[in-house]
Design a protein around this motif. Sequence first.
Motif, PDB file in Angstrom:
ATOM      1  N   ARG A  73      54.559  59.606   8.156  1.00 28.16           N
ATOM      2  CA  ARG A  73      55.273  58.302   8.949  1.00 28.16           C
ATOM      3  C   ARG A  73      54.959  57.345   8.004  1.00 28.16           C
ATOM      4  O   ARG A  73      55.745  56.314   7.842  1.00 28.16           O
TER       5      ARG A  73
ATOM      6  N   ARG B 119      68.743  60.278   3.730  1.00 25.19           N
ATOM      7  CA  ARG B 119      68.293  61.065   5.039  1.00 25.19           C
ATOM      8  C   ARG B 119      68.209  62.593   4.635  1.00 25.19           C
ATOM      9  O   ARG B 119      67.160  63.126   5.182  1.00 25.19           O
TER      10      ARG B 119
ATOM     11  N   ALA C  76      61.194  65.751  12.791  1.00 26.71           N
ATOM     12  CA  ALA C  76      61.637  64.673  13.533  1.00 26.71           C
ATOM     13  C   ALA C  76      60.957  63.473  13.806  1.00 26.71           C
ATOM     14  O   ALA C  76      61.232  62.290  13.946  1.00 26.71           O
TER      15      ALA C  76
ATOM     16  N   MET D  95      60.409  60.967  10.637  1.00 32.17           N
ATOM     17  CA  MET D  95      61.459  60.441  10.411  1.00 32.17           C
ATOM     18  C   MET D  95      61.898  59.573  11.268  1.00 32.17           C
ATOM     19  O   MET D  95      62.619  58.658  11.318  1.00 32.17           O
ATOM     20  N   GLY D  96      61.450  59.517  12.703  1.00 36.20           N
ATOM     21  CA  GLY D  96      61.776  58.839  13.697  1.00 36.20           C
ATOM     22  C   GLY D  96      63.154  59.167  14.116  1.00 36.20           C
ATOM     23  O   GLY D  96      64.050  58.221  14.902  1.00 36.20           O
ATOM     24  N   CYS D  97      63.690  60.444  14.349  1.00 35.86           N
ATOM     25  CA  CYS D  97      65.007  60.809  14.793  1.00 35.86           C
ATOM     26  C   CYS D  97      64.814  62.257  15.688  1.00 35.86           C
ATOM     27  O   CYS D  97      63.670  62.697  15.974  1.00 35.86           O
ATOM     28  N   SER D  98      65.945  62.544  16.233  1.00 32.12           N
ATOM     29  CA  SER D  98      65.865  63.809  16.752  1.00 32.12           C
ATOM     30  C   SER D  98      65.910  64.973  16.275  1.00 32.12           C
ATOM     31  O   SER D  98      66.027  65.106  14.862  1.00 32.12           O
ATOM     32  N   GLU D  99      65.245  66.137  16.997  1.00 32.45           N
ATOM     33  CA  GLU D  99      65.365  67.474  16.190  1.00 32.45           C
ATOM     34  C   GLU D  99      66.444  67.878  15.597  1.00 32.45           C
ATOM     35  O   GLU D  99      66.806  68.560  14.644  1.00 32.45           O
TER      36      GLU D  99
ATOM     37  N   SER E 209      69.116  66.071  14.565  1.00 35.13           N
ATOM     38  CA  SER E 209      69.293  65.177  13.430  1.00 35.13           C
ATOM     39  C   SER E 209      68.658  65.918  12.165  1.00 35.13           C
ATOM     40  O   SER E 209      69.294  65.850  11.267  1.00 35.13           O
ATOM     41  N   VAL E 210      67.386  66.273  12.467  1.00 36.13           N
ATOM     42  CA  VAL E 210      66.654  66.944  11.174  1.00 36.13           C
ATOM     43  C   VAL E 210      67.451  68.443  10.888  1.00 36.13           C
ATOM     44  O   VAL E 210      67.461  68.617   9.636  1.00 36.13           O
TER      45      VAL E 210
ATOM     46  N   HIS F 109      70.546  67.461   8.829  1.00 33.29           N
ATOM     47  CA  HIS F 109      70.384  66.969   7.703  1.00 33.29           C
ATOM     48  C   HIS F 109      69.934  67.872   6.685  1.00 33.29           C
ATOM     49  O   HIS F 109      70.229  67.941   5.620  1.00 33.29           O
TER      50      HIS F 109
END
Length: 187
Positions: A61, A136, A155, A158-162, A164-165, A168
């Motif tokens: 992080r 990303r 997640a 990266m500060g996003c939802s699972e 989104s991971v 990506h």
Amino acid sequence: MASQRELSDFLVAIERRAFKQAMFAVRNEESALDIVQDAMMKLAEKYGDRPAAELPMLFQRILQNTIRDYYRRSKVRSLWTTLLSSLSPNDEEDHDPLETISSEAGSYSPQTPHDQLQQSQVLAVIEKEIELLPARQREAFLLRYWEDMDVAETASAMGCSEGSVKTHCSRANHTLAAALKAKGITL
């Protein structure tokens, strides 16, 4: 609570991978080294008293935030440089720090010079294709497969939802597979 020795061992173990990650992000050796050093210092100063199990997530992080800070500062510098018309030509060195990758324990180790050459060429192509990924996708790919984090950890880092991971990573995998296949490389 992580002991000073555990913190030191963690930083030694993560150093090379963190440098590669920063290098892929900023494409400048000196800046990548500065980013990694800053991230390590922040971890040691602010979170050195945390349990050793938390260190990998905290470090990732911090590293990602330090990379984002680098881009923010670069944007401001670039604006002022352009406004003041003090542009200078880029002095690029011929040395590529990503030329070699040391073998990890348990990984394939080529025996003949020909195999070593082929492996280094394939690694160079893979690294070049990773550099070309959108930021990303590259970040998710490196955290999941280089840092061996699970979806939830990635997640969080990266500060996003699972979801989104997963998206990506899937896109990065498909892009890399297609690029390697187009170059005749099968793994």
